[in-house]
Write a protein that holds these residues in place. Sequence first.
Motif, PDB file in Angstrom:
ATOM      1  N   ASP A   1       0.841  -1.196   0.000  1.00  0.00           N
ATOM      2  CA  ASP A   1       0.000   0.000   0.000  1.00  0.00           C
ATOM      3  C   ASP A   1       0.879   1.251   0.000  1.00  0.00           C
ATOM      4  OD1 ASP A   1       1.040  -0.084   2.518  1.00  0.00           O
ATOM      5  OD2 ASP A   1      -0.858   0.064   3.581  1.00  0.00           O
ATOM      6  N   SER A   2       0.287   2.410   0.205  1.00  0.00           N
ATOM      7  CA  SER A   2       1.028   3.671   0.170  1.00  0.00           C
ATOM      8  C   SER A   2       1.749   3.964   1.479  1.00  0.00           C
ATOM      9  CB  SER A   2       0.074   4.830  -0.144  1.00  0.00           C
ATOM     10  OG  SER A   2      -0.850   5.005   0.933  1.00  0.00           O
ATOM     11  N   ALA A   3       1.522   3.151   2.505  1.00  0.00           N
ATOM     12  CA  ALA A   3       2.092   3.346   3.847  1.00  0.00           C
ATOM     13  C   ALA A   3       1.589   4.630   4.506  1.00  0.00           C
ATOM     14  CB  ALA A   3       3.619   3.334   3.813  1.00  0.00           C
ATOM     15  N   THR A   4       0.480   5.169   4.007  1.00  0.00           N
ATOM     16  CA  THR A   4      -0.120   6.338   4.649  1.00  0.00           C
ATOM     17  C   THR A   4      -0.662   5.970   6.027  1.00  0.00           C
ATOM     18  OG1 THR A   4      -0.681   7.338   2.527  1.00  0.00           O
ATOM     19  CG2 THR A   4      -1.930   8.084   4.431  1.00  0.00           C
ATOM     20  N   ILE A   5      -1.114   4.744   6.180  1.00  0.00           N
ATOM     21  CA  ILE A   5      -1.532   4.211   7.475  1.00  0.00           C
ATOM     22  C   ILE A   5      -0.442   3.266   7.968  1.00  0.00           C
ATOM     23  CG2 ILE A   5      -3.246   2.842   8.712  1.00  0.00           C
ATOM     24  CD1 ILE A   5      -4.351   5.507   7.843  1.00  0.00           C
ATOM     25  N   ASP A   6       0.019   3.458   9.203  1.00  0.00           N
ATOM     26  CA  ASP A   6       1.077   2.583   9.706  1.00  0.00           C
ATOM     27  C   ASP A   6       0.480   1.299  10.291  1.00  0.00           C
ATOM     28  OD1 ASP A   6       0.168   3.150  12.292  1.00  0.00           O
ATOM     29  OD2 ASP A   6       1.916   4.336  12.871  1.00  0.00           O
ATOM     30  N   THR A   7       1.319   0.438  10.823  1.00  0.00           N
ATOM     31  CA  THR A   7       0.857  -0.879  11.272  1.00  0.00           C
ATOM     32  C   THR A   7      -0.006  -0.828  12.521  1.00  0.00           C
ATOM     33  OG1 THR A   7       3.002  -1.135  12.398  1.00  0.00           O
ATOM     34  CG2 THR A   7       2.764  -2.157  10.227  1.00  0.00           C
ATOM     35  N   GLU A   8      -0.085   0.324  13.158  1.00  0.00           N
ATOM     36  CA  GLU A   8      -0.977   0.497  14.309  1.00  0.00           C
ATOM     37  C   GLU A   8      -2.236   1.280  13.962  1.00  0.00           C
ATOM     38  OE1 GLU A   8       2.645  -0.883  15.132  1.00  0.00           O
ATOM     39  OE2 GLU A   8       2.484   1.246  14.595  1.00  0.00           O
TER      40      GLU A   8
ATOM     41  N   SER B   1       3.503  12.077  -0.210  1.00  0.00           N
ATOM     42  CA  SER B   1       4.293  11.389  -1.235  1.00  0.00           C
ATOM     43  C   SER B   1       3.416  10.749  -2.308  1.00  0.00           C
ATOM     44  CB  SER B   1       5.183  10.327  -0.585  1.00  0.00           C
ATOM     45  OG  SER B   1       6.218  10.928   0.169  1.00  0.00           O
ATOM     46  N   VAL B   2       2.170  10.452  -1.968  1.00  0.00           N
ATOM     47  CA  VAL B   2       1.239   9.933  -2.971  1.00  0.00           C
ATOM     48  C   VAL B   2       1.169  10.886  -4.158  1.00  0.00           C
ATOM     49  CG1 VAL B   2      -1.213   9.489  -3.442  1.00  0.00           C
ATOM     50  CG2 VAL B   2      -0.148   8.562  -1.374  1.00  0.00           C
ATOM     51  N   PHE B   3       1.188  12.175  -3.872  1.00  0.00           N
ATOM     52  CA  PHE B   3       1.052  13.182  -4.926  1.00  0.00           C
ATOM     53  C   PHE B   3       2.397  13.593  -5.514  1.00  0.00           C
ATOM     54  CE2 PHE B   3      -2.524  13.362  -2.060  1.00  0.00           C
ATOM     55  CZ  PHE B   3      -3.576  13.244  -2.936  1.00  0.00           C
ATOM     56  N   SER B   4       3.397  13.774  -4.679  1.00  0.00           N
ATOM     57  CA  SER B   4       4.696  14.191  -5.211  1.00  0.00           C
ATOM     58  C   SER B   4       5.290  13.111  -6.109  1.00  0.00           C
ATOM     59  CB  SER B   4       5.665  14.519  -4.068  1.00  0.00           C
ATOM     60  OG  SER B   4       5.987  13.365  -3.317  1.00  0.00           O
ATOM     61  N   LYS B   5       5.007  11.864  -5.808  1.00  0.00           N
ATOM     62  CA  LYS B   5       5.559  10.762  -6.593  1.00  0.00           C
ATOM     63  C   LYS B   5       4.730  10.415  -7.826  1.00  0.00           C
ATOM     64  CE  LYS B   5       7.816   8.235  -2.807  1.00  0.00           C
ATOM     65  NZ  LYS B   5       7.907   6.934  -2.108  1.00  0.00           N
ATOM     66  N   ASN B   6       3.430  10.657  -7.761  1.00  0.00           N
ATOM     67  CA  ASN B   6       2.556  10.090  -8.789  1.00  0.00           C
ATOM     68  C   ASN B   6       1.706  11.084  -9.574  1.00  0.00           C
ATOM     69  OD1 ASN B   6       3.000   7.113  -8.002  1.00  0.00           O
ATOM     70  ND2 ASN B   6       2.331   8.016  -6.070  1.00  0.00           N
ATOM     71  N   ALA B   7       1.397  12.244  -9.003  1.00  0.00           N
ATOM     72  CA  ALA B   7       0.518  13.199  -9.680  1.00  0.00           C
ATOM     73  C   ALA B   7       1.299  13.948 -10.756  1.00  0.00           C
ATOM     74  CB  ALA B   7      -0.082  14.175  -8.677  1.00  0.00           C
ATOM     75  N   ARG B   8       1.069  13.604 -11.982  1.00  0.00           N
ATOM     76  CA  ARG B   8       1.780  14.229 -13.099  1.00  0.00           C
ATOM     77  C   ARG B   8       0.892  15.210 -13.870  1.00  0.00           C
ATOM     78  NH1 ARG B   8       5.017  12.863 -10.391  1.00  0.00           N
ATOM     79  NH2 ARG B   8       6.652  11.289 -10.589  1.00  0.00           N
ATOM     80  N   SER B   9      -0.381  14.921 -13.992  1.00  0.00           N
ATOM     81  CA  SER B   9      -1.298  15.791 -14.737  1.00  0.00           C
ATOM     82  C   SER B   9      -1.703  17.009 -13.925  1.00  0.00           C
ATOM     83  CB  SER B   9      -2.542  15.000 -15.149  1.00  0.00           C
ATOM     84  OG  SER B   9      -2.200  13.851 -15.887  1.00  0.00           O
ATOM     85  N   ARG B  10      -2.077  16.786 -12.666  1.00  0.00           N
ATOM     86  CA  ARG B  10      -2.459  17.847 -11.739  1.00  0.00           C
ATOM     87  C   ARG B  10      -1.744  17.590 -10.407  1.00  0.00           C
ATOM     88  NH1 ARG B  10      -7.629  19.857 -13.181  1.00  0.00           N
ATOM     89  NH2 ARG B  10      -7.723  19.953 -15.460  1.00  0.00           N
ATOM     90  N   PRO B  11      -1.242  18.621  -9.750  1.00  0.00           N
ATOM     91  CA  PRO B  11      -0.469  18.397  -8.524  1.00  0.00           C
ATOM     92  C   PRO B  11      -1.272  17.811  -7.361  1.00  0.00           C
ATOM     93  CG  PRO B  11      -0.876  20.741  -8.859  1.00  0.00           C
ATOM     94  CD  PRO B  11      -1.294  20.050 -10.114  1.00  0.00           C
ATOM     95  N   ASP B  12      -2.591  18.060  -7.324  1.00  0.00           N
ATOM     96  CA  ASP B  12      -3.414  17.606  -6.205  1.00  0.00           C
ATOM     97  C   ASP B  12      -4.512  16.633  -6.631  1.00  0.00           C
ATOM     98  OD1 ASP B  12      -2.028  18.978  -4.267  1.00  0.00           O
ATOM     99  OD2 ASP B  12      -3.228  20.793  -4.476  1.00  0.00           O
ATOM    100  N   LYS B  13      -4.318  15.991  -7.772  1.00  0.00           N
ATOM    101  CA  LYS B  13      -5.305  15.032  -8.255  1.00  0.00           C
ATOM    102  C   LYS B  13      -4.598  13.872  -8.943  1.00  0.00           C
ATOM    103  CE  LYS B  13      -8.920  18.513  -9.091  1.00  0.00           C
ATOM    104  NZ  LYS B  13      -9.908  19.034 -10.067  1.00  0.00           N
TER     105      LYS B  13
END
Length: 247
Positions: A145-152, A162-174
């Motif tokens: 997964d994206s590790a946005t939720i930790d194991t607890e 990082s979901v957006f900085s790594k993957n959002a290419r068309s729009r910065p927040d979508k």
Amino acid sequence: MAEEEAIMAEQEEEAMTSVAKAAPVTAQRPVRADLEEYIPKPYLARALVAPDVNHPEGTKDGHQHRQRSVLQQHVAFFDENGDGVIYPWETYRGLRRLGFNIIVSFIVAIGITLGLSYPTMPTWIPSPLFPIYIDRIHRAKHGSDSATIDTEGRFMPVNFESVFSKNARSRPDKLTLREIWTMTNGNRLPYDPFGWIASKGEWILLYILAKDDEGYLPREAIRGCFDGSLFEFIADQRKKKAHGKQH
């Protein structure tokens, strides 16, 4: 002296860089270095709220955490009677309240129940009713997964961004559907077919549920999914719309 200072400056810069020339993927999937300007201690796991650069204190509009972890809030929408246990029929009805049709709701409810029930059981003996225990939901967290939720079950702001900085290419927040597919491919861990399938399934369902008129999945919808406020909002809007049609 000037040469020594230049060497020290270069060493300090290298110590903080997030890109390694020999690893092109680190440049292809960049991370933000300015998060502390927007979120206090973005590396600190948040137990009760899901903050981002636009909402440093998390969701405010009527959403209550009730001292539940963010992961517990994520699933609490489906606990109709608030007893801390989610049964398959509650999952099905929750999906229907979100607007999914009968067939999709039935199939998804089965998948969620089979995936989450046993790991959250308080005993080794499975239950024929397939309950999901909210207080143990962290035990059902899958990999890849994206590790946005930790194991607890806490929320990691730095990983959400990082979901957006790594993957959002068309729009910065979508995110587009293609970007979601690429992201879930990049998050895959070796020998984790359950995590691969679960991650893609969750993100595709979220895309279907919350994409905008232009076909993008907005940042706020994704954040709201993590703390469950998105589900509350959609169900409330659908209820108001149905009530309006009756009058």
